[in-house]
Design a protein around this motif. Structure first.
Motif, PDB file in Angstrom:
ATOM      1  N   GLU A  84      89.771  66.483  -0.614  1.00 12.28           N
ATOM      2  CA  GLU A  84      90.361  67.782  -0.966  1.00 12.28           C
ATOM      3  C   GLU A  84      91.243  68.324   0.152  1.00 12.28           C
ATOM      4  O   GLU A  84      92.188  69.075  -0.113  1.00 12.28           O
ATOM      5  CB  GLU A  84      89.249  68.779  -1.295  1.00 12.28           C
TER       6      GLU A  84
ATOM      7  N   VAL B 270      96.441  65.944  -2.399  1.00 13.15           N
ATOM      8  CA  VAL B 270      96.289  65.861  -3.860  1.00 13.15           C
ATOM      9  C   VAL B 270      95.446  67.016  -4.369  1.00 13.15           C
ATOM     10  O   VAL B 270      94.676  67.631  -3.630  1.00 13.15           O
ATOM     11  CB  VAL B 270      95.617  64.533  -4.278  1.00 13.15           C
ATOM     12  N   ASN B 271      95.630  67.302  -5.644  1.00 11.54           N
ATOM     13  CA  ASN B 271      94.721  68.190  -6.371  1.00 11.54           C
ATOM     14  C   ASN B 271      93.784  67.282  -7.158  1.00 11.54           C
ATOM     15  O   ASN B 271      94.229  66.515  -8.023  1.00 11.54           O
ATOM     16  CB  ASN B 271      95.516  69.110  -7.304  1.00 11.54           C
ATOM     17  N   THR B 272      92.503  67.349  -6.860  1.00 17.14           N
ATOM     18  CA  THR B 272      91.549  66.419  -7.487  1.00 17.14           C
ATOM     19  C   THR B 272      91.491  66.561  -9.005  1.00 17.14           C
ATOM     20  O   THR B 272      91.020  65.651  -9.688  1.00 17.14           O
ATOM     21  CB  THR B 272      90.133  66.628  -6.905  1.00 17.14           C
ATOM     22  N   ASN B 273      91.987  67.699  -9.537  1.00 15.33           N
ATOM     23  CA  ASN B 273      92.005  67.867 -10.996  1.00 15.33           C
ATOM     24  C   ASN B 273      93.057  66.975 -11.650  1.00 15.33           C
ATOM     25  O   ASN B 273      92.983  66.694 -12.850  1.00 15.33           O
ATOM     26  CB  ASN B 273      92.299  69.337 -11.364  1.00 15.33           C
ATOM     27  N   TYR B 274      94.072  66.555 -10.857  1.00 14.46           N
ATOM     28  CA  TYR B 274      95.169  65.746 -11.401  1.00 14.46           C
ATOM     29  C   TYR B 274      95.091  64.287 -10.962  1.00 14.46           C
ATOM     30  O   TYR B 274      96.036  63.523 -11.177  1.00 14.46           O
ATOM     31  CB  TYR B 274      96.513  66.341 -10.966  1.00 14.46           C
ATOM     32  N   VAL B 275      93.982  63.920 -10.323  1.00 14.97           N
ATOM     33  CA  VAL B 275      93.789  62.527  -9.904  1.00 14.97           C
ATOM     34  C   VAL B 275      92.668  61.936 -10.760  1.00 14.97           C
ATOM     35  O   VAL B 275      91.640  62.585 -10.991  1.00 14.97           O
ATOM     36  CB  VAL B 275      93.410  62.440  -8.406  1.00 14.97           C
ATOM     37  N   SER B 276      92.882  60.719 -11.226  1.00 17.17           N
ATOM     38  CA  SER B 276      91.871  60.096 -12.092  1.00 17.17           C
ATOM     39  C   SER B 276      90.572  59.856 -11.314  1.00 17.17           C
ATOM     40  O   SER B 276      90.590  59.640 -10.098  1.00 17.17           O
ATOM     41  CB  SER B 276      92.384  58.765 -12.642  1.00 17.17           C
ATOM     42  N   LYS B 277      89.471  59.912 -12.034  1.00 15.06           N
ATOM     43  CA  LYS B 277      88.159  59.689 -11.406  1.00 15.06           C
ATOM     44  C   LYS B 277      88.067  58.302 -10.796  1.00 15.06           C
ATOM     45  O   LYS B 277      87.412  58.107  -9.768  1.00 15.06           O
ATOM     46  CB  LYS B 277      87.048  59.894 -12.444  1.00 15.06           C
TER      47      LYS B 277
END
Length: 498
Positions: free
Chosen positions: A424, A433-440
């Motif tokens: 984060e 990065v924004n973790t909401n827009y990165v794939s798991k």
């Protein structure tokens, strides 16, 4: 008690007699007269008639608090900022010349135990004000309108008490204001909204020429939960952070709380302030108190460094428990904790304060770390060192037993949280990065890469110092406590003999 019996039993008796055919008119008239007299008598005994309509005066009103800013250790910035705001209340004639509007409200926010309530009481002493305190939870009831009425009564009580004691001002302190002041999003109960609306109305009603003057001070641990209507200028004009004390402040707090205690010569408050990194003022007070209790238990005339060490452990992890581990479990726990300790000493020299094999709280053993300085910013390297220390216990078990145990669960939770924090903060190969827009899948892949790298480094480090674990193991199993200094001497001795 008698009043409760009177208001419970008499109506039931009247109903019974009425249903049996008796003429109860004279008795009913007599009951009403006695009831009215009882209510009036109760109101006269209270500070304000009708205060908190359920009959319970839940506020804590005092004319003089006897707590001064000098009695509060640390928090110099917060105290100075609060004093400046309070000067507007004291020197109101002077500020009128500059056309300054007096402050209506001051919000104190920060972690629990940092002294927000003490600062509010010291503010009352500093301004020679009446102090009226209440908690946010006291305004919440299942009945609509009760909270709003209590807010009105609170302000009325503050004004009346100030007039009665010839004071020019009154401070109303509301603790846990987030209970009634949370953001209104349509999902709240109507009672909460009415209580908040009444508080806003009362604060809007505070005028420059009011005598006595009213200042509202509120405290919360979660400023982010508060409604924007409370936080805007004209309501809570000043927002003051009351944060955890730094090393210098911790020493001052310890000096205050040990002033009346008999300390032995081996007690070093400067060292204690280092060992209590991250402690709040309330925790530091508890450390001083618990150390005195340990000395009392042992019938010692003085409080020693050993008592303070036990007190710190108790505040951090809880009291020692009676759980008895098997010999094999005890040995595994010792290896686990020595793994943590060796990695800590290698990546942060001098950081181990104590290695203990005594059950406290939910832990069968623990390593108490001794940070050299307070840190507020962390690099990737410093976080990786923390991760390696957390992994040290599980890796040591793998080296000696070929497998891990469930005792590493909390360590792994800490590791994963630290890696998440790195991602984060943009400290990994994923970049900013924004973790909401990165794939798991990408996050899992990055997490596994970091874990694999640090597990390998930790394993290499512990393999290199395996003889230190073997040497310290017998001592720790026998004595159950290994001080940081003894541990460092052991490492130096073995490294010299290699």
């Amino acid at each position: 008690m008698v009043k409760h019996l009177f208001f419970g039993f008499i109506p039931a008796l009247l109903i019974f007699l009425g249903s049996s055919g008796y003429n109860i008119s004279p008795l009913l008239f007599l009951f009403l007269i006695v009831a009215i007299g009882t209510i009036l008598f109760s109101d006269k005994k209270g500070s304000i008639p009708g205060l908190f309509r359920d009959g319970k005066n839940r506020t804590h009103a005092v004319v003089k608090t006897n707590i001064k800013f000098e009695d509060i250790g640390g928090q110099e910035r917060a105290k100075n900022e609060l004093k400046e705001a309070l000067d507007f209340l004291i020197y109101h004639d002077k500020i009128e010349k500059y056309g300054i509007r007096p402050l209506k409200g001051i919000l104190l926010f920060g972690p629990p135990g940092t002294g927000k309530t003490l600062m509010a009481k010291a503010a009352a002493d500093y301004t020679d004000s009446v102090f009226v305190a209440a908690s946010g939870s006291e305004f919440v009831e299942m009945y609509v309108g009760v909270g709003a009425q209590r807010i009105r009564d609170l302000f009325a009580e503050a004004k009346e008490l100030a007039k009665r004691n010839n004071k020019n001002s009154a401070i109303i302190f509301i603790d846990e204001i987030d209970v009634i002041g949370a953001k209104r999003d349509g999902n709240h109960l109507r009672e909460y909204d009415q209580t908040l609306n009444q508080l806003l109305t009362e604060m809007d009603g505070i005028k420059e020429d009011d005598r006595p003057k009213i200042l509202v001070i509120a405290a919360t641990n979660r400023k982010d939960l508060l409604d924007s209507a409370l936080l805007r200028p004209g309501r809570f004009d000043r927002h003051i952070t009351v944060d955890l004390p730094d090393k210098h402040a911790r020493k001052k707090i310890l000096e205050i709380h040990t002033k009346s205690k008999p300390l032995a010569n081996d007690v070093d408050l400067n060292q204690l302030s280092i060992e209590t990194y991250g402690f709040s003022g309330a925790q530091l007070e508890s450390v001083a108190n618990e150390a005195a209790i340990y000395a009392l238990r042992e019938n010692e005339p003085m409080i020693t460094a050993k008592h303070f060490a036990n007190a710190i452990d108790k505040v951090l992890m809880g009291e020692q428990t009676d759980r008895k581990a098997t010999k094999e479990e005890k040995r595994r726990v010792a290896i686990h904790e020595l793994g943590h300790a060796i990695v800590a000493e290698k990546v942060k020299p001098g950081s181990v304060s104590q290695v203990a094999l005594k059950p406290r709280g939910q832990a069968l053993g623990y390593v108490r770390h001794n940070p050299s300085d307070d840190h507020y910013l962390y690099t990737r390297e410093s976080i990786e060192k923390q991760i390696m220390i957390a992994l040290g216990g599980a890796v040591a078990e793998e080296i000696f037993y070929g497998e891990r145990s469930t005792g590493s669960k909390n360590d792994f939770d800490q590791v994963l949280n630290l890696i998440q924090h790195m991602i984060e903060a943009g400290l990994t190969s994923l970049g900013i990065v924004n973790t909401n827009y990165v794939s798991k899948d990408k996050i899992v892949e990055e997490t596994n890469e970091i874990l694999d790298l640090l597990l390998t480094k930790t394993k290499e480090l512990l393999q290199e110092h395996k003889t230190v674990i073997e040497e310290a193991l017998d001592f720790l199993e026998k004595e159950e406590v290994l001080s940081g200094e003894e541990f460092r001497q052991m490492i130096a001795k073995i490294s010299k003999n290699k």
